[in-house]
Write an enzyme that holds these catalytic residues in place. Structure first.
Site, PDB file in Angstrom:
ATOM      1  N   ARG A 166      16.898  21.020  75.705  1.00  0.00           N
ATOM      2  CA  ARG A 166      17.540  19.792  75.209  1.00  0.00           C
ATOM      3  C   ARG A 166      16.717  19.175  74.065  1.00  0.00           C
ATOM      4  O   ARG A 166      16.567  17.962  73.972  1.00  0.00           O
ATOM      5  CB  ARG A 166      17.670  18.750  76.327  1.00  0.00           C
ATOM      6  CG  ARG A 166      18.549  19.158  77.475  1.00  0.00           C
ATOM      7  CD  ARG A 166      20.012  19.276  77.032  1.00  0.00           C
ATOM      8  NE  ARG A 166      20.885  19.339  78.191  1.00  0.00           N
ATOM      9  CZ  ARG A 166      21.198  20.438  78.858  1.00  0.00           C
ATOM     10  NH1 ARG A 166      20.710  21.602  78.467  1.00  0.00           N
ATOM     11  NH2 ARG A 166      22.008  20.383  79.890  1.00  0.00           N
ATOM     12  N   SER A 238      24.851  14.648  82.118  1.00  0.00           N
ATOM     13  CA  SER A 238      23.564  14.419  82.797  1.00  0.00           C
ATOM     14  C   SER A 238      22.869  13.241  82.135  1.00  0.00           C
ATOM     15  O   SER A 238      22.638  13.266  80.927  1.00  0.00           O
ATOM     16  CB  SER A 238      22.644  15.629  82.649  1.00  0.00           C
ATOM     17  OG  SER A 238      23.211  16.762  83.227  1.00  0.00           O
ATOM     18  N   GLU A 336      17.899  11.921  79.526  1.00  0.00           N
ATOM     19  CA  GLU A 336      18.289  12.903  78.504  1.00  0.00           C
ATOM     20  C   GLU A 336      19.081  12.159  77.423  1.00  0.00           C
ATOM     21  O   GLU A 336      19.071  12.510  76.246  1.00  0.00           O
ATOM     22  CB  GLU A 336      19.173  13.967  79.174  1.00  0.00           C
ATOM     23  CG  GLU A 336      19.785  14.947  78.213  1.00  0.00           C
ATOM     24  CD  GLU A 336      20.759  15.909  78.877  1.00  0.00           C
ATOM     25  OE1 GLU A 336      20.367  16.607  79.829  1.00  0.00           O
ATOM     26  OE2 GLU A 336      21.913  15.968  78.426  1.00  0.00           O
TER      27      GLU A 336
HETATM   28  N1  EPU Z   1      22.275  18.966  93.313  1.00  0.00           N
HETATM   29  C1  EPU Z   1      22.332  18.207  94.456  1.00  0.00           C
HETATM   30  N2  EPU Z   1      22.945  17.004  94.403  1.00  0.00           N
HETATM   31  C2  EPU Z   1      23.504  16.531  93.266  1.00  0.00           C
HETATM   32  C3  EPU Z   1      23.437  17.279  92.104  1.00  0.00           C
HETATM   33  C4  EPU Z   1      22.805  18.517  92.136  1.00  0.00           C
HETATM   34  O1  EPU Z   1      21.835  18.610  95.497  1.00  0.00           O
HETATM   35  O2  EPU Z   1      24.044  15.426  93.320  1.00  0.00           O
HETATM   36  C5  EPU Z   1      21.680  20.280  93.377  1.00  0.00           C
HETATM   37  C6  EPU Z   1      22.754  21.360  93.279  1.00  0.00           C
HETATM   38  O3  EPU Z   1      23.267  21.682  94.545  1.00  0.00           O
HETATM   39  C7  EPU Z   1      22.028  22.511  92.657  1.00  0.00           C
HETATM   40  C8  EPU Z   1      21.002  21.841  91.766  1.00  0.00           C
HETATM   41  O4  EPU Z   1      20.869  20.496  92.233  1.00  0.00           O
HETATM   42  O5  EPU Z   1      21.359  23.263  93.641  1.00  0.00           O
HETATM   43  C9  EPU Z   1      21.368  21.854  90.300  1.00  0.00           C
HETATM   44  O6  EPU Z   1      22.650  21.224  90.113  1.00  0.00           O
HETATM   45  P1  EPU Z   1      23.684  21.751  89.000  1.00  0.00           P
HETATM   46  O7  EPU Z   1      23.855  23.214  89.103  1.00  0.00           O
HETATM   47  O8  EPU Z   1      24.885  20.884  89.102  1.00  0.00           O
HETATM   48  O9  EPU Z   1      22.956  21.554  87.635  1.00  0.00           O
HETATM   49  P2  EPU Z   1      21.997  20.407  87.117  1.00  0.00           P
HETATM   50  O10 EPU Z   1      20.611  20.938  87.039  1.00  0.00           O
HETATM   51  O11 EPU Z   1      22.228  19.186  87.888  1.00  0.00           O
HETATM   52  C10 EPU Z   1      22.205  21.144  84.579  1.00  0.00           C
HETATM   53  C11 EPU Z   1      22.490  20.483  83.274  1.00  0.00           C
HETATM   54  C12 EPU Z   1      23.978  20.201  83.121  1.00  0.00           C
HETATM   55  C13 EPU Z   1      24.710  21.524  83.210  1.00  0.00           C
HETATM   56  C14 EPU Z   1      24.377  22.158  84.568  1.00  0.00           C
HETATM   57  C15 EPU Z   1      24.973  23.528  84.712  1.00  0.00           C
HETATM   58  C16 EPU Z   1      20.492  19.216  82.739  1.00  0.00           C
HETATM   59  C17 EPU Z   1      19.870  17.866  82.644  1.00  0.00           C
HETATM   60  N3  EPU Z   1      21.744  19.245  83.183  1.00  0.00           N
HETATM   61  O12 EPU Z   1      22.543  20.201  85.613  1.00  0.00           O
HETATM   62  O13 EPU Z   1      24.199  19.676  81.816  1.00  0.00           O
HETATM   63  O14 EPU Z   1      26.119  21.351  83.083  1.00  0.00           O
HETATM   64  O15 EPU Z   1      22.938  22.325  84.691  1.00  0.00           O
HETATM   65  O16 EPU Z   1      24.284  24.409  83.912  1.00  0.00           O
HETATM   66  O17 EPU Z   1      19.855  20.207  82.386  1.00  0.00           O
HETATM   67  C18 EPU Z   1      24.498  17.699  80.536  1.00  0.00           C
HETATM   68  O18 EPU Z   1      23.459  17.995  79.958  1.00  0.00           O
HETATM   69  O19 EPU Z   1      25.171  16.688  80.222  1.00  0.00           O
HETATM   70  C19 EPU Z   1      24.954  18.538  81.634  1.00  0.00           C
HETATM   71  C20 EPU Z   1      26.008  18.222  82.379  1.00  0.00           C
END
Ligand code: EPU
Length: 340
Positions: A166, A238, A336
């Site tokens: 990012r 995010s 972010e």
């Molecule tokens: N999780 C939870 N509870 C929640 C949210 C997430 O337990 O409320 C757990 C999920 O179960 C999973 C892990 O956390 O095991 C990661 O969650 P997720 O796969 O949804 O991805 P993320 O790390 O929360 C990142 C990006 C997103 C992108 C997703 C998918 C960042 C800051 N965010 O989110 O990007 O869509 O991966 O690749 O890196 C954005 O930047 O606006 C964005 C949406």
């Protein structure tokens, strides 16, 4: 053609749907327009400038006392191709998901995992947008920019953009100095699918075999189920970055929370899922005291405008979330989203 609006309302220009005023809003289409703004002294060395694409990653806490430039140059053009790759230039003002849809229809691979990300092509290199195991930097060939102080145009190679998680040169050394005018993407005629992340593989299987179309549809299905549509509920995706900590810090966290969600990061560091940390604080679905802002009920990393939130409402909520995570885990999570 340049259009200038004095005391412009920015509510329609940010996906949080926050009311804020800019002293001047300039809607531009041609790279040469910037030189004209300088010649007309609308831009001087003192002018505070903000380039605002889709406003998908911004939180306005204050009015903007300066010039907001909104690129509206929307085009997609094949500029070169060979047997393996197609080099496609897209204008900064092009809607990002329309560009991804176009690429998938042309059977060009590389950005299908980035389907449905809100915002414009111009923001894609600045933020190095990423999702589901893919980042924009993996397909960006070069970035065409305009110097905001002298109007000169320049092209940066992928390497010169110093991409990170990012992050890019546009958020660091070149911050506020250049406007991204267009981006050249190097898209593949022999797509390699990235399907290892989360439930993508299972979602594709429901749709058939992996093709650009099924991968895009799988991503759209997963995102739509978890992330709020900014057209319905104001949000900026995010709100926080996933924090990176050292291996020794990670061992401390894991000893208290064995189910912590983590990923290996470069140099022996460990990246944690901020959404998981916030969720574990019991904050998923949390609503602030005046009912205007909350933590999204399906993905704790996303803060939402529940109706009538001010920028300060969202900022106060984000501070509350940060303090909660710090108190429970001793980990600092950083926004972010750019706070203005
Ligand atoms: N999780 C939870 N509870 C929640 C949210 C997430 O337990 O409320 C757990 C999920 O179960 C999973 C892990 O956390 O095991 C990661 O969650 P997720 O796969 O949804 O991805 P993320 O790390 O929360 C990142 C990006 C997103 C992108 C997703 C998918 C960042 C800051 N965010 O989110 O990007 O869509 O991966 O690749 O890196 C954005 O930047 O606006 C964005 C949406």
């Amino acid at each position: 053609m340049v259009q200038i609006i004095e005391n412009a309302q920015l509510k329609e220009y940010n996906t949080f749907g926050i009311s804020a005023c800019a002293s001047k809003l300039c809607i531009y289409t041609d790279a040469a327009d910037i030189a004209q703004l300088i010649a007309d002294k609308i831009i001087t060395d003192q002018t505070k400038i903000l380039v605002l694409g889709g406003g998908a990653n911004m939180l306005f806490v204050n009015n903007f006392d300066g010039l907001v430039i909104h690129p509206q140059n929307s085009f997609i053009k094949i500029i070169d191709q060979d047997a393996d790759y197609c080099y496609v230039e897209a204008g900064a003002g092009t809607n990002w998901d329309e560009f991804v849809e176009w690429a998938v229809e042309q059977k060009l691979g590389g950005i299908e995992n980035l389907s449905l990300i809100p915002g414009t092509v111009g923001a894609s290199p600045v933020q190095n947008i990423g999702a589901y195991g893919v980042e924009a930097k993996d397909s960006i060939y070069s970035v065409n920019v305009v110097n905001l102080r002298n109007g000169l145009q320049r092209t940066l190679t992928n390497n010169e953009c110093k991409f990170g998680y990012r992050n890019s040169i546009f958020k660091n050394e070149l911050k506020d100095q250049y406007l991204v005018h267009s981006v050249v993407y190097k898209l593949s005629r022999q797509p390699q699918f990235t399907t290892h992340y989360g439930s993508i593989q299972a979602e594709i299987e429901k749709l058939g075999t992996p093709t650009l179309k099924t991968v895009r549809q799988a991503i759209i299905n997963i995102r739509s189920a978890k992330l709020p549509d900014p057209k319905v509920t104001g949000n900026a995706g995010s709100f926080f970055k996933n924090p990176t900590i050292s291996a020794s810090e990670f061992e401390v966290v894991r000893s208290h929370f064995p189910d912590v969600v983590s990923y290996d990061a470069p140099n022996g560091m460990v990246k944690l899922a901020a959404g998981w940390l916030i969720d574990k604080c019991g904050l998923k679905g949390y609503v602030n005291s005046n009912g205007t802002a909350g933590v999204h009920s399906k993905q704790a990393l996303v803060l939402v405008n529940l109706g009538g939130a001010t920028g300060s409402d969202i900022l106060n909520l984000s501070n509350f979330v940060r303090i909660s995570v710090f108190s429970k885990f001793g980990i600092n999570i950083e926004p972010e989203v750019i706070i203005l």
